[in-house]
Design a protein around this motif. Sequence first.
Motif, PDB file in Angstrom:
ATOM      1  N   LEU A 196      47.622  10.330  -9.179  1.00  0.00           N
ATOM      2  CA  LEU A 196      47.401  11.753  -9.420  1.00  0.00           C
ATOM      3  C   LEU A 196      46.640  12.386  -8.258  1.00  0.00           C
ATOM      4  CD1 LEU A 196      46.480  11.659 -13.213  1.00  0.00           C
ATOM      5  CD2 LEU A 196      48.638  12.396 -12.163  1.00  0.00           C
ATOM      6  N   GLU A 197      47.120  13.530  -7.813  1.00  0.00           N
ATOM      7  CA  GLU A 197      46.535  14.203  -6.662  1.00  0.00           C
ATOM      8  C   GLU A 197      45.558  15.297  -7.095  1.00  0.00           C
ATOM      9  OE1 GLU A 197      49.785  15.620  -4.289  1.00  0.00           O
ATOM     10  OE2 GLU A 197      50.207  13.606  -3.498  1.00  0.00           O
ATOM     11  N   LEU A 198      44.898  15.887  -6.109  1.00  0.00           N
ATOM     12  CA  LEU A 198      44.007  17.001  -6.385  1.00  0.00           C
ATOM     13  C   LEU A 198      44.813  18.265  -6.710  1.00  0.00           C
ATOM     14  CD1 LEU A 198      41.313  16.662  -3.566  1.00  0.00           C
ATOM     15  CD2 LEU A 198      41.228  15.784  -5.910  1.00  0.00           C
ATOM     16  N   SER A 199      44.241  19.098  -7.561  1.00  0.00           N
ATOM     17  CA  SER A 199      44.821  20.402  -7.844  1.00  0.00           C
ATOM     18  C   SER A 199      44.429  21.369  -6.731  1.00  0.00           C
ATOM     19  CB  SER A 199      44.295  20.918  -9.179  1.00  0.00           C
ATOM     20  OG  SER A 199      42.891  21.162  -9.083  1.00  0.00           O
ATOM     21  N   GLU A 200      44.910  22.608  -6.823  1.00  0.00           N
ATOM     22  CA  GLU A 200      44.518  23.610  -5.838  1.00  0.00           C
ATOM     23  C   GLU A 200      43.004  23.814  -5.861  1.00  0.00           C
ATOM     24  OE1 GLU A 200      46.738  23.931  -8.166  1.00  0.00           O
ATOM     25  OE2 GLU A 200      48.685  24.346  -7.248  1.00  0.00           O
ATOM     26  N   VAL A 201      42.444  23.829  -7.057  1.00  0.00           N
ATOM     27  CA  VAL A 201      40.985  23.958  -7.193  1.00  0.00           C
ATOM     28  C   VAL A 201      40.298  22.772  -6.522  1.00  0.00           C
ATOM     29  CG1 VAL A 201      39.061  23.944  -8.842  1.00  0.00           C
ATOM     30  CG2 VAL A 201      41.097  25.338  -9.291  1.00  0.00           C
ATOM     31  N   GLY A 202      40.815  21.580  -6.755  1.00  0.00           N
ATOM     32  CA  GLY A 202      40.221  20.386  -6.181  1.00  0.00           C
ATOM     33  C   GLY A 202      40.284  20.371  -4.663  1.00  0.00           C
ATOM     34  N   LEU A 203      41.392  20.805  -4.103  1.00  0.00           N
ATOM     35  CA  LEU A 203      41.501  20.866  -2.647  1.00  0.00           C
ATOM     36  C   LEU A 203      40.450  21.808  -2.067  1.00  0.00           C
ATOM     37  CD1 LEU A 203      45.391  20.974  -2.263  1.00  0.00           C
ATOM     38  CD2 LEU A 203      43.881  19.095  -1.602  1.00  0.00           C
ATOM     39  N   ALA A 204      40.238  22.941  -2.744  1.00  0.00           N
ATOM     40  CA  ALA A 204      39.214  23.885  -2.288  1.00  0.00           C
ATOM     41  C   ALA A 204      37.822  23.271  -2.401  1.00  0.00           C
ATOM     42  CB  ALA A 204      39.299  25.176  -3.105  1.00  0.00           C
ATOM     43  N   GLN A 205      37.573  22.519  -3.469  1.00  0.00           N
ATOM     44  CA  GLN A 205      36.278  21.857  -3.630  1.00  0.00           C
ATOM     45  C   GLN A 205      36.040  20.836  -2.521  1.00  0.00           C
ATOM     46  OE1 GLN A 205      36.852  20.311  -7.598  1.00  0.00           O
ATOM     47  NE2 GLN A 205      35.547  21.894  -8.513  1.00  0.00           N
ATOM     48  N   ALA A 206      37.046  20.034  -2.217  1.00  0.00           N
ATOM     49  CA  ALA A 206      36.909  19.019  -1.177  1.00  0.00           C
ATOM     50  C   ALA A 206      36.680  19.645   0.192  1.00  0.00           C
ATOM     51  CB  ALA A 206      38.148  18.127  -1.153  1.00  0.00           C
ATOM     52  N   ARG A 263      44.336   8.030  -5.531  1.00  0.00           N
ATOM     53  CA  ARG A 263      44.716   9.083  -4.589  1.00  0.00           C
ATOM     54  C   ARG A 263      43.754  10.270  -4.623  1.00  0.00           C
ATOM     55  NH1 ARG A 263      50.948  10.186  -4.236  1.00  0.00           N
ATOM     56  NH2 ARG A 263      50.695   8.023  -3.539  1.00  0.00           N
ATOM     57  N   ARG A 264      43.323  10.687  -5.806  1.00  0.00           N
ATOM     58  CA  ARG A 264      42.463  11.862  -5.892  1.00  0.00           C
ATOM     59  C   ARG A 264      41.098  11.636  -5.240  1.00  0.00           C
ATOM     60  NH1 ARG A 264      43.352   9.712 -10.904  1.00  0.00           N
ATOM     61  NH2 ARG A 264      41.611   9.097 -12.256  1.00  0.00           N
ATOM     62  N   THR A 265      40.594  10.407  -5.326  1.00  0.00           N
ATOM     63  CA  THR A 265      39.319  10.125  -4.684  1.00  0.00           C
ATOM     64  C   THR A 265      39.485  10.004  -3.173  1.00  0.00           C
ATOM     65  OG1 THR A 265      39.716   7.840  -5.409  1.00  0.00           O
ATOM     66  CG2 THR A 265      38.025   9.083  -6.570  1.00  0.00           C
ATOM     67  N   MET A 266      40.560   9.382  -2.726  1.00  0.00           N
ATOM     68  CA  MET A 266      40.807   9.272  -1.294  1.00  0.00           C
ATOM     69  C   MET A 266      41.013  10.660  -0.680  1.00  0.00           C
ATOM     70  SD  MET A 266      40.563   6.205  -0.059  1.00  0.00           S
ATOM     71  CE  MET A 266      41.407   6.490   1.513  1.00  0.00           C
ATOM     72  N   GLN A 267      41.738  11.528  -1.371  1.00  0.00           N
ATOM     73  CA  GLN A 267      41.922  12.883  -0.865  1.00  0.00           C
ATOM     74  C   GLN A 267      40.583  13.608  -0.737  1.00  0.00           C
ATOM     75  OE1 GLN A 267      44.851  14.357  -3.792  1.00  0.00           O
ATOM     76  NE2 GLN A 267      46.160  14.826  -2.053  1.00  0.00           N
ATOM     77  N   THR A 268      39.744  13.451  -1.748  1.00  0.00           N
ATOM     78  CA  THR A 268      38.427  14.096  -1.711  1.00  0.00           C
ATOM     79  C   THR A 268      37.610  13.564  -0.538  1.00  0.00           C
ATOM     80  OG1 THR A 268      38.465  14.265  -4.138  1.00  0.00           O
ATOM     81  CG2 THR A 268      36.356  14.608  -3.040  1.00  0.00           C
ATOM     82  N   ALA A 269      37.571  12.247  -0.399  1.00  0.00           N
ATOM     83  CA  ALA A 269      36.771  11.630   0.665  1.00  0.00           C
ATOM     84  C   ALA A 269      37.288  12.014   2.049  1.00  0.00           C
ATOM     85  CB  ALA A 269      36.781  10.116   0.501  1.00  0.00           C
ATOM     86  N   GLU A 270      38.588  11.938   2.255  1.00  0.00           N
ATOM     87  CA  GLU A 270      39.148  12.205   3.584  1.00  0.00           C
ATOM     88  C   GLU A 270      38.899  13.648   4.017  1.00  0.00           C
ATOM     89  OE1 GLU A 270      42.706   8.856   3.366  1.00  0.00           O
ATOM     90  OE2 GLU A 270      43.146  10.960   2.910  1.00  0.00           O
ATOM     91  N   ARG A 271      39.013  14.580   3.079  1.00  0.00           N
ATOM     92  CA  ARG A 271      38.745  15.976   3.419  1.00  0.00           C
ATOM     93  C   ARG A 271      37.260  16.240   3.632  1.00  0.00           C
ATOM     94  NH1 ARG A 271      43.514  15.748   1.448  1.00  0.00           N
ATOM     95  NH2 ARG A 271      45.073  17.393   1.733  1.00  0.00           N
ATOM     96  N   ALA A 272      36.440  15.543   2.875  1.00  0.00           N
ATOM     97  CA  ALA A 272      35.003  15.764   2.973  1.00  0.00           C
ATOM     98  C   ALA A 272      34.426  15.282   4.299  1.00  0.00           C
ATOM     99  CB  ALA A 272      34.288  15.081   1.815  1.00  0.00           C
ATOM    100  N   VAL A 273      34.972  14.203   4.845  1.00  0.00           N
ATOM    101  CA  VAL A 273      34.398  13.633   6.077  1.00  0.00           C
ATOM    102  C   VAL A 273      35.322  13.808   7.278  1.00  0.00           C
ATOM    103  CG1 VAL A 273      33.100  11.962   4.715  1.00  0.00           C
ATOM    104  CG2 VAL A 273      35.309  11.291   5.693  1.00  0.00           C
ATOM    105  N   ALA A 274      36.294  14.706   7.162  1.00  0.00           N
ATOM    106  CA  ALA A 274      37.291  14.868   8.219  1.00  0.00           C
ATOM    107  C   ALA A 274      36.672  15.202   9.571  1.00  0.00           C
ATOM    108  CB  ALA A 274      38.289  15.953   7.830  1.00  0.00           C
ATOM    109  N   HIS A 275      35.554  15.924   9.578  1.00  0.00           N
ATOM    110  CA  HIS A 275      34.950  16.357  10.839  1.00  0.00           C
ATOM    111  C   HIS A 275      33.835  15.426  11.317  1.00  0.00           C
ATOM    112  CE1 HIS A 275      37.233  20.033  10.433  1.00  0.00           C
ATOM    113  NE2 HIS A 275      36.705  20.257   9.251  1.00  0.00           N
ATOM    114  N   LEU A 276      33.651  14.308  10.620  1.00  0.00           N
ATOM    115  CA  LEU A 276      32.546  13.425  10.971  1.00  0.00           C
ATOM    116  C   LEU A 276      32.979  12.187  11.746  1.00  0.00           C
ATOM    117  CD1 LEU A 276      30.466  13.504   7.652  1.00  0.00           C
ATOM    118  CD2 LEU A 276      30.411  15.073   9.604  1.00  0.00           C
ATOM    119  N   GLY A 277      34.272  11.955  11.843  1.00  0.00           N
ATOM    120  CA  GLY A 277      34.762  10.803  12.594  1.00  0.00           C
ATOM    121  C   GLY A 277      34.475   9.472  11.924  1.00  0.00           C
TER     122      GLY A 277
END
Length: 245
Positions: free
Chosen positions: A46-56, A81-95
């Motif tokens: 299960l993936e993130l919803s539109e709300v979830g993408l905005a939160q991440a 998948r939903r946790t990986m999506q959250t994590a990847e978006r949250a740390v995308a700019h940290l390398g």
Amino acid sequence: MRPRWTTGPASLTLVRHAHSLGNRADARARAVGAEALDLEHRDAELELSEVGLAQAEALGRWLAAREEPSRPTVVVSSPYRRTMQTAERAVAHLGLEVLRDERVRERAPGVLDGLTEVGIRRRHPEEVERRDRHGAFYYQPPRGESWCDVSLRVRSFLDGLRFGYDGARVWVFTHQAVVMAFRYVLEELSEERLLEMDRTAPPANASVTTYLRSGEVLELERFADTTVAGGADAMPHRPVGDRST
């Protein structure tokens, strides 16, 4: 006795995944009294919803704006998948690489997968009786996990942090029941207190819980803080197999 830390991380931050399609389906099912969630994919996909993408994304902006001492140095995620999506978006700019660890995955619901409390009572009354007899903490659905099982996974994960992570700032992207299991283990909560807290104040989507090392103990600094992701909140998803109130 609370876990003692002579080695290990300087801080531990737990992030519940952002709002997902499963959360949305759960809210809709409860609103109409449905027995089951209307979902096309298995829970792990299960993936993130539109709300979830905005939160991440909001969490990612917050982290990018923080000074170095406030940023994670180690990032771990449930493989869902939903946790990986959250994590990847949250740390995308940290390398930082997002490490996957099955020990912080969602609690396995077994035969109760996808059912609301209404559905459990109608389709598996024998399981309701067994849950009442054993108690919610030790009740294990067929082919599923109990709260005790999740807590054992958390203890194993914490044991692993004692070696090779001295002074690290560890962020773990995970699920509601797992966040609560961390509290149970780190704060030595009673079974009754854990279940009460999960009923009355469970962590919302994209909320942040942080422990700081104080001497030999990890002390709770904040619990279920939603302001980090812009204050967006969502209906907590009740783990299947637990009594809803």
